[in-house]
Enzyme design. Structure first.
Site, PDB file in Angstrom:
ATOM      1  N   CYS A   1       0.813  -1.228   0.000  1.00 26.25           N
ATOM      2  CA  CYS A   1       0.000   0.000   0.000  1.00 26.25           C
ATOM      3  C   CYS A   1       0.843   1.273   0.000  1.00 26.25           C
ATOM      4  CB  CYS A   1      -0.935   0.009   1.200  1.00 26.25           C
ATOM      5  SG  CYS A   1      -1.952  -1.454   1.292  1.00 26.25           S
TER       6      CYS A   1
ATOM      7  N   HIS B   1      -3.786   6.926   2.733  1.00 29.09           N
ATOM      8  CA  HIS B   1      -4.133   5.615   2.181  1.00 29.09           C
ATOM      9  C   HIS B   1      -5.521   5.243   2.692  1.00 29.09           C
ATOM     10  CE1 HIS B   1      -4.160   1.511   1.044  1.00 29.09           C
ATOM     11  NE2 HIS B   1      -3.959   1.038   2.247  1.00 29.09           N
TER      12      HIS B   1
ATOM     13  N   ASN C   1     -10.120  -0.754  -0.139  1.00 25.82           N
ATOM     14  CA  ASN C   1      -8.662  -0.627  -0.085  1.00 25.82           C
ATOM     15  C   ASN C   1      -8.071  -1.112  -1.411  1.00 25.82           C
ATOM     16  OD1 ASN C   1      -5.930  -0.900   0.384  1.00 25.82           O
ATOM     17  ND2 ASN C   1      -6.148  -1.906   2.372  1.00 25.82           N
TER      18      ASN C   1
HETATM   19  O1  UT7 Z   1      -3.810  -1.596   3.538  1.00 31.33           O
HETATM   20  C1  UT7 Z   1      -2.970  -2.206   4.476  1.00 31.33           C
HETATM   21  C2  UT7 Z   1      -3.436  -1.958   5.768  1.00 31.33           C
HETATM   22  N1  UT7 Z   1      -4.635  -2.702   6.080  1.00 31.33           N
HETATM   23  C3  UT7 Z   1      -5.372  -2.256   7.015  1.00 31.33           C
HETATM   24  O2  UT7 Z   1      -5.085  -1.194   7.493  1.00 31.33           O
HETATM   25  C4  UT7 Z   1      -6.493  -3.075   7.563  1.00 31.33           C
HETATM   26  C5  UT7 Z   1      -6.362  -3.082   9.051  1.00 31.33           C
HETATM   27  N2  UT7 Z   1      -7.373  -3.810   9.764  1.00 31.33           N
HETATM   28  C6  UT7 Z   1      -8.668  -3.393   9.822  1.00 31.33           C
HETATM   29  O3  UT7 Z   1      -9.077  -2.461   9.157  1.00 31.33           O
HETATM   30  C7  UT7 Z   1      -9.570  -4.087  10.797  1.00 31.33           C
HETATM   31  O4  UT7 Z   1      -8.802  -4.847  11.686  1.00 31.33           O
HETATM   32  C8  UT7 Z   1     -10.645  -4.988  10.143  1.00 31.33           C
HETATM   33  C9  UT7 Z   1     -11.666  -4.118   9.410  1.00 31.33           C
HETATM   34  C10 UT7 Z   1     -10.004  -5.954   9.186  1.00 31.33           C
HETATM   35  C11 UT7 Z   1     -11.376  -5.777  11.215  1.00 31.33           C
HETATM   36  O5  UT7 Z   1     -11.962  -4.900  12.148  1.00 31.33           O
HETATM   37  P1  UT7 Z   1     -11.801  -5.172  13.705  1.00 31.33           P
HETATM   38  O6  UT7 Z   1     -12.578  -4.141  14.398  1.00 31.33           O
HETATM   39  O7  UT7 Z   1     -10.314  -5.246  13.967  1.00 31.33           O
HETATM   40  O8  UT7 Z   1     -12.534  -6.539  13.878  1.00 31.33           O
HETATM   41  P2  UT7 Z   1     -11.971  -7.951  14.370  1.00 31.33           P
HETATM   42  O9  UT7 Z   1     -11.109  -8.551  13.319  1.00 31.33           O
HETATM   43  O10 UT7 Z   1     -11.426  -7.793  15.753  1.00 31.33           O
HETATM   44  O11 UT7 Z   1     -13.324  -8.750  14.477  1.00 31.33           O
HETATM   45  C12 UT7 Z   1     -14.378  -8.367  15.352  1.00 31.33           C
HETATM   46  C13 UT7 Z   1     -15.506  -9.351  15.149  1.00 31.33           C
HETATM   47  C14 UT7 Z   1     -15.056 -10.811  15.226  1.00 31.33           C
HETATM   48  O12 UT7 Z   1     -16.092 -11.551  15.809  1.00 31.33           O
HETATM   49  P3  UT7 Z   1     -15.997 -11.984  17.360  1.00 31.33           P
HETATM   50  O13 UT7 Z   1     -14.735 -12.804  17.465  1.00 31.33           O
HETATM   51  O14 UT7 Z   1     -15.924 -10.697  18.130  1.00 31.33           O
HETATM   52  O15 UT7 Z   1     -17.245 -12.745  17.568  1.00 31.33           O
HETATM   53  C15 UT7 Z   1     -14.942 -11.198  13.777  1.00 31.33           C
HETATM   54  O16 UT7 Z   1     -15.125 -12.579  13.561  1.00 31.33           O
HETATM   55  O17 UT7 Z   1     -16.075  -9.166  13.841  1.00 31.33           O
HETATM   56  C16 UT7 Z   1     -16.071 -10.418  13.146  1.00 31.33           C
HETATM   57  N3  UT7 Z   1     -15.890 -10.166  11.742  1.00 31.33           N
HETATM   58  C17 UT7 Z   1     -16.906  -9.897  10.899  1.00 31.33           C
HETATM   59  N4  UT7 Z   1     -18.234  -9.823  11.108  1.00 31.33           N
HETATM   60  C18 UT7 Z   1     -19.001  -9.519  10.049  1.00 31.33           C
HETATM   61  C19 UT7 Z   1     -14.711 -10.115  11.027  1.00 31.33           C
HETATM   62  N5  UT7 Z   1     -14.983  -9.828   9.743  1.00 31.33           N
HETATM   63  C20 UT7 Z   1     -16.326  -9.685   9.643  1.00 31.33           C
HETATM   64  C21 UT7 Z   1     -17.200  -9.398   8.577  1.00 31.33           C
HETATM   65  N6  UT7 Z   1     -18.524  -9.318   8.833  1.00 31.33           N
HETATM   66  N7  UT7 Z   1     -16.749  -9.163   7.330  1.00 31.33           N
END
Ligand code: UT7
Length: 329
Positions: free
Chosen positions: A117, A256, A286
């Site tokens: 990125c 970004h 992204n």
């Molecule tokens: O470009 C390079 C850089 N990339 C980035 O900057 C991306 C960085 N990461 C992020 O933007 C975030 O970490 C995500 C958007 C990928 C995830 O958000 P989060 O707030 O960190 O969520 P999480 O991964 O901690 O997941 C929270 C919950 C989990 O469920 P439980 O364990 O709390 O029951 C996940 O299983 O959300 C669940 N979950 C989803 N639910 C619905 C994960 N993905 C999804 C989804 N839909 N697509």
């Protein structure tokens, strides 16, 4: 504020995004997710996805032609093509060489750059340095990705995040005070495993990768999120400080576009109001290396980014790689 005298400037910009749109509601039918979750956790509403016949070099060439036209420069006048991507047409040759052929940049040297990125910012730094050193007069920098081809469409933790597209900028000698004021690049190779696609390289050859299903991008989202917030904030603050500037000297932050929460954390750290932050993550998701050049081209097309404005660009991605730039338009 004491700004350095720029060596190079952006003469023209262009973008190309596929017509096909995949909405959050479309994704609800593919994996266990919801429009509400995607919008509130990421800010994304839709993303553009390339049809199967479209190659990385097709999108890159379309963006490059638009940038050349905007700059009023012919393809023959380009000395170097730097193409930032992690989803090139082939392992080799460089996708930049395919683009060179497609746009007719017969006098250029062409090469790819792999910095995920942060690729466009890394490319901008190299373009500026080549022009400053007198090694090139016009450098075409392209950020382009077809991430949909390395996305696991059954993995809800990644498939809702990414999109396809290309952005390009023609760099040339600075004039009238406009130009690249400064750039900053940094990497941390201890964290490669948090965001990667290892299949298809020489450590896990394609045949093995297919057998072991290692053919998709993998990301530890929360770990990447934390690192991105810190690194983007640091890169932004650091380059401002190095140039005797504060958030007050920035007319537009173009970050970004990975996640609206990362963008907001970065702008908050700099004390920037919302109207000084360009956000289009809702439209494209992204797009990795393409994200910043698409945003620059779009902000100019919309008349939001105007001549005379001072922009702060900041990126973070796989590697990890990150960086920032101050550019006066
Ligand atoms: O470009 C390079 C850089 N990339 C980035 O900057 C991306 C960085 N990461 C992020 O933007 C975030 O970490 C995500 C958007 C990928 C995830 O958000 P989060 O707030 O960190 O969520 P999480 O991964 O901690 O997941 C929270 C919950 C989990 O469920 P439980 O364990 O709390 O029951 C996940 O299983 O959300 C669940 N979950 C989803 N639910 C619905 C994960 N993905 C999804 C989804 N839909 N697509």
């Amino acid at each position: 504020m004491s700004q350095k005298k720029p060596n190079s400037m952006i003469l023209g910009t262009g973008k190309a995004v596929p017509e096909r749109i995949l909405t959050n509601h479309d994704l609800e039918k593919m994996v266990d997710t919801s429009d509400e979750w995607i919008r509130t956790r990421t800010g994304i509403e839709r993303r553009h996805i390339a049809d199967d016949h479209i190659k990385n070099s097709d999108l890159a060439s379309q963006a490059a032609r638009a940038a050349l036209e905007d700059a009023g420069i012919s393809a023959e006048e380009i000395d170097v093509i730097l193409l930032a991507t992690v989803t090139g047409d082939a392992t080799f040759p460089a996708t930049a060489c395919y683009v060179q052929e497609k746009i007719g940049a017969v006098n250029a040297a062409a090469m790819d750059l792999s910095a995920a990125c942060s690729g466009f910012l890394y490319g901008m730094t190299l373009a500026d340095s080549l022009i400053a050193a007198g090694k090139a007069k016009h450098v075409l920098v392209i950020g382009v990705e077809i991430l949909s081809r390395i996305t696991d469409w059954t993995d809800r933790s990644t498939c809702v995040l990414f999109g396809d597209g290309a952005g390009a900028a023609v760099f040339g000698p600075a004039k009238n005070g406009a130009g690249v004021i400064d750039t900053y690049m940094k990497s941390d190779g201890r964290l490669t495993h948090l965001l990667c696609m290892i299949g298809g390289g020489t450590s896990v050859p394609m045949k093995v990768a297919v057998e072991e299903n290692l053919i998709y991008l993998k990301m530890e989202g929360p770990e990447v999120f934390k690192a991105a917030v810190t690194a983007m904030g640091d890169a932004a603050a650091r380059i401002l400080e190095a140039n005797g500037m504060t958030g007050d000297d920035v007319d537009l932050l173009i970050p970004h576009q990975a996640n609206i929460r990362i963008i907001k954390a970065t702008s908050k750290r700099l004390g920037l109001d919302d109207e000084k932050v360009y956000i289009n993550v809702q439209e494209y998701g992204n797009t990795s290396a393409a994200s910043i050049p698409i945003a620059i081209a779009e902000a100019r097309e919309k008349g939001i980014l105007k001549p005379g404005m001072t922009t702060l660009l900041v990126a973070f991605g796989g590697g990890f790689t990150w960086g920032s730039a101050i550019v006066k338009f």
